[in-house]
Each structure stands twice: as structure tokens, then as C-alpha cells.
Scaffold this active site. Structure first.
Site, PDB file in Angstrom:
ATOM      1  N   THR A   1      24.566  41.466  48.816  1.00 48.57           N
ATOM      2  CA  THR A   1      25.822  40.984  48.263  1.00 48.57           C
ATOM      3  C   THR A   1      26.426  39.972  49.222  1.00 48.57           C
ATOM      4  OG1 THR A   1      27.108  42.719  49.327  1.00 48.57           O
ATOM      5  CG2 THR A   1      26.225  43.190  47.133  1.00 48.57           C
TER       6      THR A   1
ATOM      7  N   GLU B   1      24.107  44.218  41.885  1.00 50.45           N
ATOM      8  CA  GLU B   1      23.706  45.611  41.685  1.00 50.45           C
ATOM      9  C   GLU B   1      23.104  45.881  40.304  1.00 50.45           C
ATOM     10  OE1 GLU B   1      27.171  45.704  44.659  1.00 50.45           O
ATOM     11  OE2 GLU B   1      26.553  44.520  42.914  1.00 50.45           O
TER      12      GLU B   1
ATOM     13  N   LYS C   1      49.994  43.456  39.947  1.00 49.79           N
ATOM     14  CA  LYS C   1      50.792  44.568  39.428  1.00 49.79           C
ATOM     15  C   LYS C   1      52.268  44.253  39.623  1.00 49.79           C
ATOM     16  CE  LYS C   1      50.501  49.546  38.921  1.00 49.79           C
ATOM     17  NZ  LYS C   1      49.776  50.758  39.329  1.00 49.79           N
TER      18      LYS C   1
ATOM     19  N   TRP D   1      50.283  45.826  34.801  1.00 51.72           N
ATOM     20  CA  TRP D   1      49.218  44.944  35.248  1.00 51.72           C
ATOM     21  C   TRP D   1      49.245  43.626  34.488  1.00 51.72           C
ATOM     22  CZ3 TRP D   1      44.095  48.155  36.110  1.00 51.72           C
ATOM     23  CH2 TRP D   1      44.305  49.071  37.146  1.00 51.72           C
TER      24      TRP D   1
END
Length: 543
Positions: A185, A331, A440, A445
Site C-alpha cells: 500500500t 487489498e 462531521k 456527516w
């Protein structure tokens, strides 16, 4: 009772054998430092790959040993993919855009024994070699005529390395769960983490990605992978294109050069390409500036970050190119979802079909998704309720290489992606944010991705990013950071007014800052981490 079918292992070498027998004359075209337009066939490629396998066998490597690459997209890199994995070794692709300390960490953590590298990276590896104690030797991906002077260990050119070898090599058979390749990654937080793919996972991903409702690949396609071969195996295209016999066009180090990409599309009659949204934004800008065309190109796969609807519409309406949006991660090998219209979705009114184009698509068979609320339970698939996106499947990582205890791999077999998402009743996924990027405000959100998509729909805006800025009353409020198109102008007030009526009033950013460019990660994605660091201490103007 078991069935009585043959139990043949799923191996990458099987793709090579099939492609050579069924598609021997299909072309692979590359731009390299020593050849501006190299051209040969799958038959040539796999003959040379077997020569390379013979050369590797003389190095004393054992099954599972890591052989690294530091290279762009070209035919030699393609040969390495098959020779290394097909021999039972692990092909470890390294992102050259990472920081030097990250490259050192990755090579040492993987314990790479040999490194194949493009000539342009010789000075970099020379600088780092004293910090790479386990690296035994280097092969520079060129011929002797273009071989740079170097003090790298046991260095020689790729062509001299394979020159004396036979092109006869029997690919070994082993358990299909054997490790085939390794990709780390990008490591935006903490050390990069290794994802170790298997032959089984790679072949299954190859099958699924080529399906009609996925990439829809066939021998009739001409495919240009702009997504790098050093990142998630170029989204599997070096395997799936060989399996179906598609012509391959590799842009080498010119992956970010719009002029080169347009020239390759036109000259080689490219029909399909894949890359992150910034690639297509650059290509569109070049086409609009020059008036040049990309008539052969019919569809592109885009992912890595959410694709703005404005970009999708520009390519479709102005250039007759369909953008196929996808979602995945290192992944997940990386295909998780791809936007294809189901019969039910195709029957919807245009306005609702348009809304689906902004989503990341549906799963392909082999991947399962769910969205979980704060209590851990799955939320309704209503397209409104969002939560943590979790995934499991045949080509999804079950852990990181040489690490344990990562809580993203949950005890019930799900991988917590770190994305915030919703799934609609038709099964279409929409990524609303990364967990660490969500804004937030007042306990509610706000989707930074939706704000960004709206911003780039403004005719003056080329790119945009929305980030959270601390606020004394509302906890956080959104700040929009925007890049204008060349020659375009708009004020902050005019741009904020553009949001009116398109989102809830309290979603509208509190301010706009115009910049010359946005920071990108090593894989070409927008770096919210760098952007937040850039605006630490920023104060909204007082009303």
C-alpha cells in the site's frame, strides 16, 4: 462424496501457455527509453519470458523468494511478471513515486534478493544501496548499448542477462495457493503494508475482471493500461489481456503525458484504457486545447478515487467515450465493484440512470460487500443509509505480509476497508468518503466526495477537494480547495452560490480557496492528508 473432475492448479503460467497457443500473433506495443515504439507478439513475449525464467534459475533462488521491479509499463516488465511468478518466485512491484525511506523499507521488509529496474532509476538505487543489505544483484531493463555506468551489485543489462538462455523452459507445477506477487500500500499513514497475492487469487481475478459486466475484454480489444504495473498489477490487465488475446499498448514512462496517450490511442487504435481520474482530466484538457481526437477509444475504466460526474459526461458527450467507474483497493487485487447497467437499471428514466453513473457499481461474482453501522450490524440497502464498507472474497487479502493483529481484518472474515459507503436497492455501491476524510458538522456527516463532484461540474473548475476544518460551534465545517481551468475565472462567492439547491444548505462549504494544483499521492490519487497539513490553522472568514 467428491466430484470426479480433474484437479488442475490455477497458475499464472497457465495464462502464458494459453495466450501463446491461442493468440500468438496478437501484438504488444511499448514505449521504452531505448525504443520509442517497440513492437512484438505474445509468442515473442513468452519465448523471452522462458529465457528469463532460465536465467533466474541460475541465481540460486528458492520458491517463494522475492524478485523486485522498479519499472514503468512496458514489454520487459510484462515478461518479468510471468517469468518470476511462473517459476514459483514472488514478483514484488515497487512504486518509484514513493519517498526514498518508504522504498528502502519496502525492499528490506520484503527481503528482495534481486531487483529489475528501468535505467532512469539507477541513480536512485545507487543512492540507496548502502541501506539495502540483502539485495544481491540488479538487472537494468535495457540492452548493452544503452546500459548506464553503475556500481550497483552484479549489475548487467536485461538483454545480456537473457541472451545466452534457451527459450525452452518447463513451467513448474505447485499448489495454486502459492504466493505469486507482492504489492505494498502507498503508506500515507505509517509504514506501507504488503499484500501478498496467490496464483489462485490472481487467476480468479483474471477471469472475473474480463467478464462482460466487468471490463468486457476480448481478443477484439486494443487495451492501453495507464494504471501502473507497479500498482496492484495494473489492475490485473497484463493477465486478463493475455488470457483473452487483447492487443496491449504500454505507454512506458509517458503514463501521465496526455500528448503521448492521444498519439498512442490514434496510432494503435486503442479501444479500452484504464487509469485514475487525473489521467482523464489531463487528456480532456489536451484534447480541448489541441482539437485532436480519440475516435477509436470507446470506453475507459477509472477508479482509485471517485470519478466526478462532470468528467464522465465530458468524455461521453464530447468524445463518445463511456467511463466505467470501479472501486477496489490493493487489498482486493483490486476489482471489487464495476459500474455496469443491469437490465433493471437500463429501464430507468435517464435522470435515474445518470445518478447511477456517479456510483462505483455492483460487485462481480467472487466479491461480497456489506455496509455496517456503528453497532456493527448491516444497514439497509436503501441508497441513503451509510456506514463502514466491509468486503470479503476469493481475491481479497486476509492479512498483511509479515504482520499480525491488524484490526481491519475482522474475526468474522470481513475486511474493513476504511471507506464510508451506501448501497442502493439495485446493488450499486456509492463511496461517500474515506473514514478519515468524512466531515462531521454538528453531529451530522457531510460527504466530501459529493461536494467535490459538484464543484468540478462548474465550467470554471478543473479540480476540487473538500476537507474538514475545525469549527468552535459545529465541530467541523467544509473548506473547498479548487483549481481553475486555464483562462477561467470565478469568485469564491459565485462558486458557493453554485451549490445552492443542489445540496442541503448546511452542506455548502464555508469558504473556497483557489490553488494552482492539488497534492497527489504516489499512485496519482488526491492526497487529503497533505492538503489537511497544508491548511492546519486555517481560519474561516468571520461573517
Amino acid at each position: 462424496m467428491f466430484g470426479q473432475m480433474m484437479d488442475r492448479p490455477l497458475l499464472i503460467s497457465g495464462i502464458a501457455r494459453h495466450a501463446e497457443l491461442q493468440h500468438p500473433r496478437r501484438e504488444i506495443v511499448s514505449i521504452t527509453a531505448d525504443n520509442p515504439r517497440h513492437r512484438y507478439t505474445y509468442r515473442d513475449a513468452f519465448a523471452r519470458s522462458r529465457k528469463l525464467a532460465n536465467a533466474l534459475s541460475r541465481l540460486g533462488l528458492q520458491q517463494g523468494d522475492r524478485v523486485a521491479t522498479l519499472a514503468w509499463n512496458d514489454y520487459r516488465h510484462f515478461e518479468i511478471y510471468y517469468a518470476v511468478s511462473g517459476s514459483g518466485f514472488v514478483c514484488h512491484t515497487i512504486n518509484p513515486r514513493l519517498f526514498e525511506d518508504q522504498i528502502v523499507f519496502i525492499i528490506n521488509h520484503a527481503e528482495d534478493r534481486w531487483l529489475f529496474l528501468d535505467p532512469v532509476f539507477v541513480p536512485l538505487v545507487e543512492k540507496l544501496q548502502s541501506r539495502l543489505p540483502k539485495l544481491e544483484g540488479c538487472v537494468v531493463m535495457t540492452d548493452d548499448a544503452h546500459m548506464p555506468q553503475t556500481q550497483l551489485p552484479r549489475a548487467r543489462s536485461y538483454e545480456s542477462f537473457i541472451a545466452a538462455e534457451s527459450d525452452s523452459f518447463d513451467w513448474p507445477e505447485f499448489d495454486e495457493r502459492t504466493a505469486s506477487s507482492l504489492c505494498y500500500t502507498s503508506g500515507t499513514t505509517g509504514d506501507p503494508k504488503g499484500v501478498l497475492y496467490s496464483h489462485r487469487s490472481t487467476v480468479l481475478h483474471c477471469y472475473a475482471s474480463a467478464m462482460p459486466d466487468a471490463m468486457s475484454l476480448s481478443a477484439h480489444e486494443v487495451v492501453m493500461p495507464v494504471v501502473p504495473m507497479f500498482h496492484v498489477n495494473a489492475w490485473g490487465l497484463p493477465y486478463s489481456c493475455a488470457m483473452v488475446g487483447a492487443k496491449l499498448v504500454f505507454p512506458g514512462a509517458k503514463m501521465g503525458d496526455a500528448e503521448t496517450l492521444q498519439s498512442l490511442i490514434e496510432a494503435e487504435q486503442v479501444t479500452f484504457s484504464a487509469g485514475v481520474p487525473t489521467v482523464w482530466q489531463g487528456l480532456i484538457a489536451y484534447l480541448e486545447k489541441t482539437g485532436k481526437r480519440i475516435d477509436s477509444l470507446t470506453h475507459v475504466l477509472s477508479g482509485g478515487s471517485a470519478v466526478p460526474l462532470a468528467l464522465i459526461n465530458q468524455l461521453r458527450e464530447r468524445h463518445d467515450v463511456e467511463v466505467v467507474q470501479a472501486w477496489g483497493m490493493t487489498e482486493t487485487s483490486p476489482i471489487g465493484t464495476i459500474r455496469s447497467l443491469s437490465p433493471e437499471a437500463s429501464a430507468l428514466p435517464e435522470e435515474r440512470r445518470e445518478a447511477l453513473r456517479a456510483r462505483q457499481g455492483r460487485t462481480v461474482f467472487g466479491v461480497e460487500l456489506k455496509v455496517a453501522g456503528e453497532d456493527g450490524n448491516e444497514v439497509p440497502r436503501d441508497g441513503k443509509t451509510f456506514g463502514a464498507l466491509k468486503v470479503r472474497g476469493w481475491w481479497v487479502a486476509g492479512g498483511y505480509y509479515k504482520r499480525s493483529g491488524d484490526d481491519v481484518f475482522e474475526n468474522d472474515g470481513w475486511f474493513n476497508t476504511g471507506d464510508v459507503a451506501t448501497i442502493c436497492p439495485l446493488g450499486y455501491l456509492q463511496i461517500t468518503d474515506r473514514t478519515k476524510d468524512v466531515i462531521k458538522s454538528g453531529g451530522e456527516w457531510i460527504s466530501s466526495i459529493e461536494l467535490e463532484n459538484l464543484a468540478v461540474a462548474h465550467p470554471a473548475v478543473a479540480q476540487a477537494a473538500a476537507i474538514a476544518i475545525p469549527h468552535p460551534k459545529w465541530q467541523e465545517r467544509p473548506l473547498l480547495v479548487a483549481v481553475l481551468k486555464p483562462g477561467a475565472s470565478v469568485t469564491a462567492e459565485e462558486l458557493l452560490q453554485f451549490f445552492a439547491g443542489k445540496v442541503a444548505k448546511w452542506w455548502i462549504p464555508d469558504d473556497v480557496v483557489f490553488v494552482e494544483k492539488l497534492p497527489l499521492t504516489a499512485t496519482g490519487k488526491l492526497s487529503k492528508l497533505q492538503l489537511r497539513q497544508q491548511f492546519v490553522g486555517y481560519q474561516f472568514p468571520s461573517n
